[in-house]
Design a protein around this motif. Structure first.
Motif, mmCIF file in Angstrom:
data_model
loop_
_atom_site.group_PDB
_atom_site.id
_atom_site.type_symbol
_atom_site.label_atom_id
_atom_site.label_comp_id
_atom_site.label_asym_id
_atom_site.label_seq_id
_atom_site.Cartn_x
_atom_site.Cartn_y
_atom_site.Cartn_z
ATOM 1 N N GLN A 445 -2.123 0.201 -14.537
ATOM 2 C CA GLN A 445 -3.347 -0.593 -14.446
ATOM 3 C C GLN A 445 -4.272 -0.259 -15.610
ATOM 4 O OE1 GLN A 445 -5.247 -0.607 -10.602
ATOM 5 N NE2 GLN A 445 -7.255 -1.080 -11.441
ATOM 6 N N ALA A 446 -4.322 1.012 -15.990
ATOM 7 C CA ALA A 446 -5.188 1.414 -17.096
ATOM 8 C C ALA A 446 -4.769 0.746 -18.403
ATOM 9 C CB ALA A 446 -5.154 2.932 -17.250
ATOM 10 N N GLN A 449 -5.916 -2.906 -18.311
ATOM 11 C CA GLN A 449 -7.365 -3.011 -18.462
ATOM 12 C C GLN A 449 -7.784 -2.759 -19.908
ATOM 13 O OE1 GLN A 449 -8.313 -1.123 -14.116
ATOM 14 N NE2 GLN A 449 -10.011 -1.230 -15.526
ATOM 15 N N THR A 452 -7.079 -5.798 -21.841
ATOM 16 C CA THR A 452 -8.046 -6.827 -21.443
ATOM 17 C C THR A 452 -9.400 -6.592 -22.103
ATOM 18 O OG1 THR A 452 -6.932 -7.069 -19.310
ATOM 19 C CG2 THR A 452 -9.168 -7.930 -19.473
ATOM 20 N N GLN A 470 -15.545 -2.526 -18.725
ATOM 21 C CA GLN A 470 -14.578 -1.798 -17.898
ATOM 22 C C GLN A 470 -14.497 -2.418 -16.507
ATOM 23 O OE1 GLN A 470 -12.621 0.716 -18.910
ATOM 24 N NE2 GLN A 470 -11.634 0.910 -16.915
ATOM 25 N N GLN A 471 -15.661 -2.735 -15.939
ATOM 26 C CA GLN A 471 -15.692 -3.360 -14.620
ATOM 27 C C GLN A 471 -15.071 -4.754 -14.663
ATOM 28 O OE1 GLN A 471 -19.900 -3.173 -13.903
ATOM 29 N NE2 GLN A 471 -19.818 -1.126 -12.984
ATOM 30 N N SER A 473 -12.784 -5.858 -16.699
ATOM 31 C CA SER A 473 -11.325 -5.796 -16.879
ATOM 32 C C SER A 473 -10.614 -5.591 -15.558
ATOM 33 C CB SER A 473 -10.964 -4.671 -17.858
ATOM 34 O OG SER A 473 -11.253 -3.391 -17.310
ATOM 35 N N GLU A 474 -11.214 -4.812 -14.671
ATOM 36 C CA GLU A 474 -10.605 -4.586 -13.356
ATOM 37 C C GLU A 474 -10.678 -5.847 -12.507
ATOM 38 O OE1 GLU A 474 -10.907 -1.531 -9.524
ATOM 39 O OE2 GLU A 474 -12.212 -1.259 -11.268
ATOM 40 N N LEU A 477 -8.097 -8.433 -13.775
ATOM 41 C CA LEU A 477 -6.736 -8.083 -13.343
ATOM 42 C C LEU A 477 -6.515 -8.473 -11.890
ATOM 43 C CD1 LEU A 477 -3.974 -6.685 -13.418
ATOM 44 C CD2 LEU A 477 -5.156 -4.502 -13.052
ATOM 45 N N LYS A 478 -7.438 -8.119 -11.022
ATOM 46 C CA LYS A 478 -7.268 -8.405 -9.601
ATOM 47 C C LYS A 478 -7.255 -9.904 -9.325
ATOM 48 C CE LYS A 478 -6.812 -4.273 -8.060
ATOM 49 N NZ LYS A 478 -5.478 -3.855 -7.511
ATOM 50 N N GLU A 489 1.676 -5.924 -8.453
ATOM 51 C CA GLU A 489 1.669 -4.473 -8.369
ATOM 52 C C GLU A 489 2.992 -4.010 -7.761
ATOM 53 O OE1 GLU A 489 -1.632 -1.022 -7.208
ATOM 54 O OE2 GLU A 489 -1.784 -3.040 -6.354
ATOM 55 N N GLY A 493 -0.838 1.226 -8.683
ATOM 56 C CA GLY A 493 -1.326 1.313 -10.050
ATOM 57 C C GLY A 493 -0.318 0.961 -11.120
#
Length: 808
Positions: A445-446, A449, A452, A470-471, A473-474, A477-478, A489, A493
């Motif tokens: 996941q990192a 992100q 992204t 950072q927020q 990018s998460e 992804l979701k 997934e 992760g």
């Protein structure tokens, strides 16, 4: 007939107020907890008449006996209790009666499917294919990337992602029978809704859970229908559904109270975001209040955030081979409207073509039901799969990104920072390109992100700081995982693209979006098998493929440019092909003789293996089978790609049989030397004899024919003299083989022992496969000028010197 209302007695009101205080509730909070308006609660505490069902719910929420609150005499309490909770035999009768009354409603709700791009509704039972579920959610596995890599399947020397192949699977019906409260999760288009509809139909017909009554609710419609009166009350909603079938509310209360309902709640992820919390709260309240019933709730796996107490979570598994086959055969009967015989015949043809090696990418998509439906739609037009897969992939993306939600009227909240569909695709292309270049089919996941964040920084209209990036990018992804299902997934992760085929497509799209830089990087992977599909997709997507084809040709020629022995071989290859009288392209004839050389023995290399193997007697036969390096049946993929099937030509046929004879002689050498298995030696001796006779029949030159006949007479009889033949061959076989080779070189200029070492053999193999890839790209390119095509074909499989001379 409507049920009679009830009033609270003065003593009951007093007890109810005490219970309200003890539970630290107000009348408003009590109404909210029950999911009803405040009006019936106010009437209840004022001693006014309230509907029986509402009265019972209020009392149960307060922990009081509704009969005592109503102040009913003892004999009346017994009578009322009997009405709400009848004896077992009466309850069974009631279940059968209500199921019969409600059956038409269930049939109307669940009996048909409105399939994508199909005008008419399709009977669910005609198309339904039983599903399996994973008892352990894929995304909840505590695994490392190295663990998942061990589970990758290998096909054509290239790793393809499995679909939970290492996880335990359970038939879907068994899971519902085993767990009274089930959360059914799955990727977009995995068949969640269809599964719940089938459960409702089977229960309604008494074929599954016959002691229950099926209740099917689309949660999106529930949230929309009750929005006007602002009452999110599942009991009221269900009551209205039953009342439309002339089923009294009192009977509904009985069924729910006694746990005789199979309640199927579909599309939790489709509930509008502004109502989602209220709907979740109402489901929690309802499932706890009527806890005796069976429940199954369907939801996309990426939307699974809220967990309901007491629910078991399972995941719809990808289709396996048997499920794909069953679905396809049903599809061509039910959807394509063919007769049963014609439909199954077309289905068999579909399955046959699907299993061909060249359709590996389509097989990967076929494990997802919605995409398998799309593939069937494409196949039924011409009874074959499309040669240009890019159009199919674009349709797949269109379905997953846009159309699948549109067909169900679902509008998902956009939290993509106003990212358009094209920008989403470019982001996915960036993720695909970077990870594929690194050889990563699985990534953390990192990592996603970080890619992204770097991409979002390139968008001029996004002005946010590092923390917000950072927020964001998460969140991005979701939402990609939830809305399109293109990233999934695989473990906690650890992500991958939903299909490796789509990973490859996005890599190719990234190259096409920046062709100058992308094409130069792409050709550096010309010998890597894992990049083959990328080359084919890229040339079919480029508006002009001249540049990349030219770069590929130069890179292939450079592979062998500095090896003098291979250059000498290529010069011979050209000279030999010129000597053959034929109307076919010279490159195709060069490809033919290159294959012939690939099939002749490499004695020096194999002798080294034999000397260093230190074989025991019992291992010799096994070693021979494992290290058999020759193939009787030639593989002429390159010349076939150039001109199709080459018709009979006497020169080519003669040289092919002569090459086969030399190959058989070499194999017989190894069989005699490596094994004591006389039957195996006999097989090779027969093969040698047959190939020799076929070649001899085509020899026209009298001197050559006489020499060949003399050589054939030297061979001892084979039948009934196997041991004697072995001894003769051990003593004379190598000399006999060299005599054969000398004749082939003298009269046909073939059969040379080039004495390539191991590295050169491997390099020639890569050279051949790269040229095959080039020709495949040439044939699939969307647009290439005739002059470029001609130049590539005329210089194919030529040495560097000849290529330079051809360009002068």
């Amino acid at each position: 007939m409507a049920s009679q209302g009830l009033r609270a007695s003065p003593e009951g009101i007093k007890a109810a107020k005490t219970a309200l205080t003890d539970k630290t509730l107000s009348q408003y909070k009590l109404a909210a907890a029950l999911g009803i308006t405040r009006q019936p609660v106010s009437k209840f505490f004022a001693g006014e008449s309230v509907s029986r069902s509402c009265f019972v719910q209020i009392c149960q929420q307060l922990g009081l006996s509704w009969q005592k609150v109503a102040g009913l005499p003892e004999d009346m309490v017994t009578e009322a209790t009997t009405k709400v909770q009848p004896k077992s035999i009466d309850l069974d009768t009631l279940v059968r009666k209500i199921r019969q009354q409600y059956q038409d409603k269930i049939l109307d709700q669940c009996g048909t499917l409105q399939m994508l791009d199909i005008a008419q509704a399709i009977s669910l039972l005609d198309i339904y294919t039983h599903v399996n579920v994973l008892e352990e959610l894929t995304c909840q596995q505590w695994l490392e990337i190295s663990d998942l890599m061990q589970d990758l399947s290998h096909e054509s020397n290239f790793k393809r992602l499995p679909g939970g192949s290492h996880q335990r699977k359970l038939p879907g019906l068994e899971a519902v029978s085993r767990y009274s409260k089930l959360m059914v999760l799955g990727k977009p288009g995995s068949g969640k809704t269809t599964f719940l509809q089938y459960l409702a139909l089977a229960c309604s017909k008494g074929n599954f859970q016959p002691q229950h009554i099926a209740i099917f609710i689309k949660l999106k419609e529930f949230a929309e229908d009750v929005q006007e009166n602002n009452q999110l009350n599942l009991f009221k909603y269900i009551s209205q559904e039953f009342l439309s079938c002339s089923i009294e509310e009192e009977s509904i209360v009985t069924i729910l109270t006694e746990g005789k309902a199979l309640i199927l709640l579909d599309g939790l992820d489709e509930v509008p975001s502004d109502n989602s919390e209220r709907v979740l709260r109402e489901i929690r309240r309802f499932t706890q209040f009527y806890y005796k019933n069976q429940f199954a709730i369907a939801c996309r796996i990426a939307a699974q955030q809220y967990r309901f107490q007491g629910f078991t979570e399972v995941e719809i598994a990808d289709f396996n081979y048997e499920q794909v086959e069953a679905f396809v055969k049903k599809w061509f009967v039910a959807v394509a409207r063919k007769s049963k015989e014609d439909g199954e015949a077309t289905g068999n043809l579909f399955i046959h073509q699907l299993n061909l090696p060249e359709n590996q990418q389509i097989r990967e998509l076929a494990i997802t039901p919605i995409l398998l439906h799309l593939i069937c739609l494409v196949f039924q037009v011409k009874a074959e799969f499309p040669s240009d897969l890019t159009k199919l992939y674009e349709q797949v993306l269109n379905i997953l990104i846009v159309r699948w939600d549109e067909t169900k009227g679902v509008k998902r909240h956009n939290v993509y920072l106003n990212l358009t569909i094209n920008i989403k695709k470019k982001l996915l292309s960036q993720i695909a390109a970077i990870t594929f270049e690194q050889g990563n089919y699985l990534f953390t996941q990192a990592q996603i992100q970080q890619i992204t964040i770097q991409y979002l920084k390139t968008l001029s209209y996004i002005k946010i700081d590092a923390i917000q990036l950072q927020q964001a990018s998460e969140v991005v992804l979701k939402q990609i995982e939830l809305q399109e299902g293109l990233l999934i997934e695989r473990a906690r992760g650890i992500y991958s693209f939903s299909h490796l085929t789509l990973h490859e497509y996005f890599v190719s799209k990234n190259i096409v979006d920046s062709p100058d830089r992308g094409c130069k990087n792409l050709v550096s992977h010309i010998t890597e098998v894992s990049w083959r599909n990328i080359f084919l997709l890229t040339v079919s997507m480029l508006s002009n493929a001249n540049k990349i084809l030219g770069l590929m040709k130069c890179q292939i020629d450079l592979l062998v440019a500095n090896d003098s022995k291979i250059q000498d071989f290529l010069i011979w290859l050209s000279e030999k092909s010129i000597s053959v009288s034929t109307n076919y392209k010279a490159a195709a004839i060069r490809a033919f003789y290159l294959v012939c050389v690939r099939r002749t023995p490499a004695e020096s290399l194999f002798a080294h293996v034999v000397r260093t193997a230190s074989l025991t007697t019992e291992d010799e036969d096994s070693f021979y089978r494992q290290h058999h390096v020759f193939v009787h049946t030639p593989s002429y993929e390159l010349e076939y790609a150039l001109v199709g099937n080459i018709a009979f030509n006497s020169d080519l046929a003669l040289d092919e049989f002569l090459t086969s004879t030399l190959t058989c002689a070499g194999e017989l050498d190894f069989a005699v030397e490596l094994t004591f298995n006389d039957a195996l030696v006999l097989d090779h001796a027969h093969a040698l004899s047959i190939a020799f006779d076929e070649a001899l029949a085509l020899v026209l030159e009298s001197e050559f024919k006489q020499e060949m006949q003399k050589l054939k007479k030297q061979l001892p009889p084979i039948e009934n003299y196997c041991r004697q033949f072995r001894y003769w061959w051990q003593a004379n076989g190598k000399v006999w083989g060299e005599q054969l080779r000398s004749l082939l070189i003298k009269y046909r200029n073939i059969g040379h022992d080039w004495q390539f070492n191991k590295q050169q053999i491997e390099l020639l193999q890569k050279y051949y496969e790269a040229n095959k890839l080039l020709v495949d790209c040439l044939n699939s390119a969307a647009n290439v000028t005739p002059s470029v095509r001609q130049e590539i074909e005329e210089t194919l499989l030529l040495g560097i010197t000849e290529i330079k001379n051809a360009k002068i």
